[in-house]
Design an enzyme around this catalytic site. Sequence first.
Site, PDB file in Angstrom:
ATOM      1  N   TYR A   5      -0.597   3.799  -8.800  1.00 24.81           N
ATOM      2  CA  TYR A   5      -1.106   2.559  -7.471  1.00 24.81           C
ATOM      3  C   TYR A   5      -0.363   3.018  -6.171  1.00 24.81           C
ATOM      4  CZ  TYR A   5      -0.946  -1.715  -4.935  1.00 24.81           C
ATOM      5  OH  TYR A   5      -1.028  -2.516  -3.884  1.00 24.81           O
ATOM      6  N   ARG A  33      12.797  -3.708  -3.043  1.00 26.83           N
ATOM      7  CA  ARG A  33      13.138  -4.576  -2.134  1.00 26.83           C
ATOM      8  C   ARG A  33      12.514  -5.823  -2.159  1.00 26.83           C
ATOM      9  NH1 ARG A  33      11.813  -3.225   3.773  1.00 26.83           N
ATOM     10  NH2 ARG A  33      10.002  -4.506   2.974  1.00 26.83           N
ATOM     11  N   ARG A  52       2.600 -11.929  -7.036  1.00 26.72           N
ATOM     12  CA  ARG A  52       2.379 -10.554  -7.116  1.00 26.72           C
ATOM     13  C   ARG A  52       3.607 -10.020  -7.472  1.00 26.72           C
ATOM     14  NH1 ARG A  52      -1.594  -9.081  -3.959  1.00 26.72           N
ATOM     15  NH2 ARG A  52      -0.756  -7.173  -2.813  1.00 26.72           N
ATOM     16  N   PHE A  59       9.432  11.457  13.358  1.00 24.32           N
ATOM     17  CA  PHE A  59       8.512  10.395  12.813  1.00 24.32           C
ATOM     18  C   PHE A  59       8.628  10.340  11.210  1.00 24.32           C
ATOM     19  CE2 PHE A  59       4.865   7.913  11.946  1.00 24.32           C
ATOM     20  CZ  PHE A  59       4.134   8.691  11.047  1.00 24.32           C
TER      21      PHE A  59
END
Length: 350
Positions: free
Chosen positions: A151, A198, A208, A268
């Site tokens: 997933y 978290r 969920r 980044f």
Amino acid sequence: PESGWDRPTMKRCWHYLDATSRSFAAVIHELDGDLSRVVALFYLVLRALDTIEDDMTIPIEKKAPLLEDFYKHLEEDGWNFQESGPNEKDRALLQEFEVVVTEFKRLDEGYRTAIADITKKMGAGMSRYAKMHAASGGKFSVDTLPSFDLYCHFVAGLVGEGLSRLFSASGKESKHLGDQLTLSNSMGLLLQKTNILRDFREDVDEGRVFWPAEIWSKYVKSPEELHQPGNEDKAMWALSEMAVDALSHATDALDYLTLLGNQSVFNFCAIPQVMAMATLEACFLNPAVMHRNVKIRKGEAVGLIIGATNPRDVAYTFRDYARKIHAKARSNDPSFIKIAVLAGRIEQWT
Ligand SMILES: O=C(O)CO[C@@H](C(=O)O)[C@@H](OCCCCCc1ccc2ccccc2c1)C(=O)NCCCCCc1ccc2ccccc2c1
Ligand SMILES: [Mg+2]
Ligand SMILES: [Mg+2]
């Protein structure tokens, strides 16, 4: 202005980037040259797709084809989506998605191919899990650890893969970076698994469940029991297993960062990773995770950004957080040994 940077449609895209992403917008703006615009559009395409995935008001009969065919709408001038639920925080992006389509079609073919390919794969993967969730009457949670990895590959690993392909296509990074599927995947998994760890309470309150049943079912019959009085130790042991699973990607992330040559690309990529390590440490064995979203303090975040400009300092930051996690570990935690081994592996890497 149609040929310049201040095209009205691109201005709207920058607006949605800043409106839909607290954490990624700032680092995307820092990318050199046309990479910032390309990555911004990649972000908006996937955030729009995710807004459909996250929307529990869309019936599965409609949601599945929407997810699977989303990549096709990237070529359809004027396409947008008006049927998001009222609570979907990024619904405005879908309502004006035509501005993303307009800007996407102006990209060089190499960028368009990579973005469309990742969008197609992510949509197919999201659809597969959405169908399983619908078939279970909303009780479905990811069951085994391999299914959890799959997933997370679909929703975040593929982002890493796509970013590597965009960096290679831009010529700012090696043309072989796009072939680093395992390391690119790990970059996404460390971030996504940290977010799932978290966001436990927020997600479970919305029905969920992303924490794999293979972990929570050892301690409770259903995940929401983890935050109930009397289950504090069980909750911490489950949380500890989630942290071990996320931390297992840390050395791959360090390996990936050493492959980068462009400073803006390095910043980044490195900044979200050091933020994830800090978040893992803040959440580790922290009962507050069962009651609210644990966020790192602004001052700590600023310190991390400053120290995330080269591989050595990033490795030291990883090592420091690994040491703090190891120091917090309790000897009666079933994962105690695994934590020591993982901390040792990060220590050895530096
Ligand atoms: O709804 C929300 O706000 C959170 O949704 C989460 C969920 O629904 O699970 C979840 O949605 C996942 C599906 C959409 C992915 C959107 C995305 C995120 C960051 C990007 C960064 C750059 C370029 C494109 C990007 C695309 C989410 O946003 N999770 C945050 C972690 C995802 C990390 C993606 C990622 C992977 C590898 C990376 C490598 C280097 C730098 C940034 C990276 C960023
Ligand atoms: Mg989401
Ligand atoms: Mg999602």
